[in-house]
Write a protein that holds these residues in place. Structure first.
Motif, PDB file in Angstrom:
ATOM      1  N   GLN A  28       0.835  -1.204   0.000  1.00 42.60           N
ATOM      2  CA  GLN A  28       0.000   0.000   0.000  1.00 42.60           C
ATOM      3  C   GLN A  28       0.870   1.255   0.000  1.00 42.60           C
ATOM      4  O   GLN A  28       0.563   2.232  -0.684  1.00 42.60           O
ATOM      5  N   LYS A  29       1.962   1.241   0.747  1.00 46.31           N
ATOM      6  CA  LYS A  29       2.867   2.397   0.765  1.00 46.31           C
ATOM      7  C   LYS A  29       3.476   2.641  -0.607  1.00 46.31           C
ATOM      8  O   LYS A  29       3.614   3.785  -1.036  1.00 46.31           O
ATOM      9  N   ILE A  30       3.826   1.561  -1.310  1.00 44.38           N
ATOM     10  CA  ILE A  30       4.400   1.699  -2.652  1.00 44.38           C
ATOM     11  C   ILE A  30       3.373   2.304  -3.605  1.00 44.38           C
ATOM     12  O   ILE A  30       3.670   3.239  -4.356  1.00 44.38           O
ATOM     13  N   VAL A  31       2.149   1.777  -3.573  1.00 42.79           N
ATOM     14  CA  VAL A  31       1.100   2.275  -4.464  1.00 42.79           C
ATOM     15  C   VAL A  31       0.766   3.726  -4.129  1.00 42.79           C
ATOM     16  O   VAL A  31       0.616   4.563  -5.026  1.00 42.79           O
ATOM     17  N   ASN A  32       0.660   4.052  -2.844  1.00 44.10           N
ATOM     18  CA  ASN A  32       0.378   5.440  -2.450  1.00 44.10           C
ATOM     19  C   ASN A  32       1.461   6.384  -2.951  1.00 44.10           C
ATOM     20  O   ASN A  32       1.176   7.475  -3.446  1.00 44.10           O
TER      21      ASN A  32
END
Length: 149
Positions: A28-32
């Motif tokens: 999720q951090k990568i996508v955000n």
């Protein structure tokens, strides 16, 4: 009761779920970051810097300079701009996740095809002596029978 709890926690599916949640949080951090740091600045440039979060409708019919002023006055406001921003963020994240999953599925399909090709049949059985021989052989090395192609 402690033994039951230990059995529950150490079951494979509970550990798999825990690993999935941890990996999901990191993903999720990568996508955000991809959406907020790379894609959104490009969209902001294309739209001319329009900030939808500042769009609102004061439900008392009054005119306010900005959202903060309306909220400070205690006026109920319909923050449709914030909703539009969240919808755009969702669509961007969904598109990024779709592209990543599609890429991974394509890579997995290529790997599967390569493995299937490697595992393709390379031998046939001699109809006379039943020994295994190469597909392109015209004579059996065991019984020397002439084979039909």
């Amino acid at each position: 009761m402690l033994a039951e709890f230990k059995t529950f926690v150490l079951r494979g599916n509970v550990l798999d779920l825990a690993v999935g949640v941890i990996i999901g949080g990191a993903f999720q951090k990568i996508v955000n970051s991809l959406v907020n740091d790379i894609i959104m600045p490009v969209i902001t440039l294309i739209t001319g810097g329009v900030d939808f979060t500042s769009h609102f409708l004061a439900l008392d019919g009054g005119q306010y300079a900005d959202l903060a002023a309306a909220q400070a006055a205690g006026t109920p406001v319909l923050c449709y701009g914030a909703f539009i921003t969240q919808v755009i963020d969702f669509l961007l994240m969904a598109a990024v996740i779709f592209a990543l999953v599609k890429g991974m599925n394509t890579l997995a399909a290529r790997t599967l095809k390569r493995k299937e090709k490697e595992a393709a049949v390379t031998q046939k059985t001699c109809p006379y002596c039943l020994s295994k021989i190469p597909l392109k052989a015209t004579r059996c090395p065991c019984c020397t029978s002439h084979l039909e192609e």
